[in-house]
Motif scaffolding. Structure first.
Motif, PDB file in Angstrom:
ATOM      1  N   GLY A  79       0.884  -1.306   0.053  1.00 60.00           N
ATOM      2  CA  GLY A  79      -0.083   0.041  -0.061  1.00 60.00           C
ATOM      3  C   GLY A  79       0.835   1.328  -0.065  1.00 60.00           C
ATOM      4  O   GLY A  79       2.121   1.254   0.016  1.00 60.00           O
ATOM      5  N   ARG A  80       0.248   2.390   0.011  1.00 67.05           N
ATOM      6  CA  ARG A  80       0.794   3.625  -0.313  1.00 67.05           C
ATOM      7  C   ARG A  80       1.546   3.938   1.070  1.00 67.05           C
ATOM      8  O   ARG A  80       2.760   4.406   1.004  1.00 67.05           O
ATOM      9  N   ARG A  81       1.006   3.692   2.296  1.00 65.85           N
ATOM     10  CA  ARG A  81       1.879   3.749   3.605  1.00 65.85           C
ATOM     11  C   ARG A  81       3.168   3.169   3.544  1.00 65.85           C
ATOM     12  O   ARG A  81       3.897   3.533   4.194  1.00 65.85           O
TER      13      ARG A  81
END
Length: 392
Positions: free
Chosen positions: A5-7
């Motif tokens: 994911g982006r995180r």
């Protein structure tokens, strides 16, 4: 591609930048440990520092700077990378970055180069100011001049006896092969005793100059020749000016212009306040000397024979045949010529002036060092941006 994911992507980018920043901070501390003493002794030779350059405050500052550097170098690129769909980027057949990213890189590169030019220009201005400062005519021959101060064993030693010992030490110094001439005087350079006011005949008061005064110096007959001051009119102090002789003085050019603007100062009298009796008869005019160094303004000064100023003589001026530093070791040996003398402190006039030039020296050094470092970093950054664009 693997489903992160982006995180996770942003966190990984920040972690990598932080790791690089921490490595840079550790390297900075090691350089400080190795180079700190060299910087101290070069830029601040007379300042007392703690034993180690790596104080807790320095380590704390390095940690904070490392944290800020790591975050500032990673947050914006990480969010830019995590904001776009990587699959879409892979479908662009390897074309270059978006226009926004290209503009940002170009802007940062230009800003870095601009700051580098600013630092280098500042270094050039400081170096020019330092060169002009060292070219100021102080009146004295500062590059070949040293001063000797006798340290006495008893603080209650009679001042007349102190003057006698200084004159004896001056005679011994004159015999050294590395010494060109020697003179005894009442004050160091920069310096000067504020004397009791004097005035010319027929004048109740004289205008005050920015440099103040009058300042009185006492010197032996060799004083003007040793320190490099030229007599412009009349004569200087000679061996015929004894304690029992008429009291005479040699005035500076500024004093001559101030006290006798339209008259010849030779043979004029200087009066004490409240007295009409001639305190000093002027026998000569000498060129001005800076009383307090580079920041000195023209001051009213007059010189009297050492024989007529008992108890005032405490410094020896030595003019070396070569550089002033060449006679320092020989002059320190004067500290054992008499039982009343504990030691002899020797200082070159140039060294006594260096603290006044420290701000210019420090500015020129630091701007030059940081300018060269910024130039190297900017060159690496420009190369990296060009290489990245070519690779894309």
């Amino acid at each position: 591609a693997l489903g992160a994911g982006r995180r996770v992507i942003v966190g990984g980018a920040i972690l990598e930048a932080r790791a690089l920043a921490i490595m840079g901070g550790i390297l900075a501390l090691l350089i400080s440990r190795w180079v700190g003493e060299i910087v101290r002794s070069t830029l601040f030779p007379d300042v007392l520092f703690p034993a180690s350059a790596l104080t807790p405050r320095a380590v704390l500052f390095t940690g904070i700077a490392t944290l800020i550097a790591g975050l500032s170098a990673s947050i914006l690129p990480a969010f830019q990378g995590g904001r776009h769909d990587q699959a879409v980027g892979l479908q662009r057949d390897g074309l270059g970055a978006s226009p926004r990213r290209s503009v940002l890189r170009s802007t940062l590169t230009v800003a870095q180069a601009a700051m580098t030019v600013t630092l280098l220009v500042g270094a050039g201005l400081f170096l020019r100011s330092l060169q002009e400062l060292r070219s100021i005519d102080l009146g004295l021959d500062v590059d070949r001049l040293a001063m000797v101060f006798l340290q006495f064993r008893s603080p209650t030693l009679d001042r007349a006896r102190q003057s006698e010992l200084v004159l004896e030490a001056a005679e011994l110094a004159a015999r050294l092969p590395s010494v060109a001439s020697v003179a005894a005087a009442s004050d160091r350079f920069p310096g000067g005793y504020p004397a009791s006011p004097v005035r010319p005949v027929g004048v109740d008061s004289v205008p005050l100059l920015p440099g103040g005064g009058p300042y009185m110096y006492a010197g032996s007959p060799e004083f003007f020749g040793t320190v490099g001051l030229a007599i412009t009119r009349g004569r200087g102090i000679d061996s015929s000016d004894l304690a029992s002789s008429e009291r005479i003085s040699v005035v500076s050019e500024t004093m001559a212009r101030t006290f006798w603007p339209e008259r010849d100062p030779i043979d004029q009298c200087l009066l004490r306040p409240g007295s009409d009796e001639c305190a000093f008869r002027v026998v000569g005019v000498v060129e001005d000397a800076a009383r307090s160094g580079f920041r000195d303004a023209s001051s009213v000064a007059y010189y009297v024979p050492a024989t007529q100023a008992t108890g005032w003589i405490w410094v020896i001026f030595v003019r070396a045949r070569g550089e002033a530093g060449d006679v320092v070791a020989d002059l320190r040996a004067l500290g054992s010529f008499a039982p009343e003398v504990r030691s002899a402190l020797v200082e070159t006039v140039r060294d006594s002036l260096d603290p006044q030039a420290r701000s210019w020296t420090l500015g020129a050094t630091m701007f030059t060092v940081f300018g060269m470092l910024a130039l190297i970093v900017a060159a690496i950054g420009l190369y990296s941006v060009l290489a990245f664009d070519v690779a894309q």
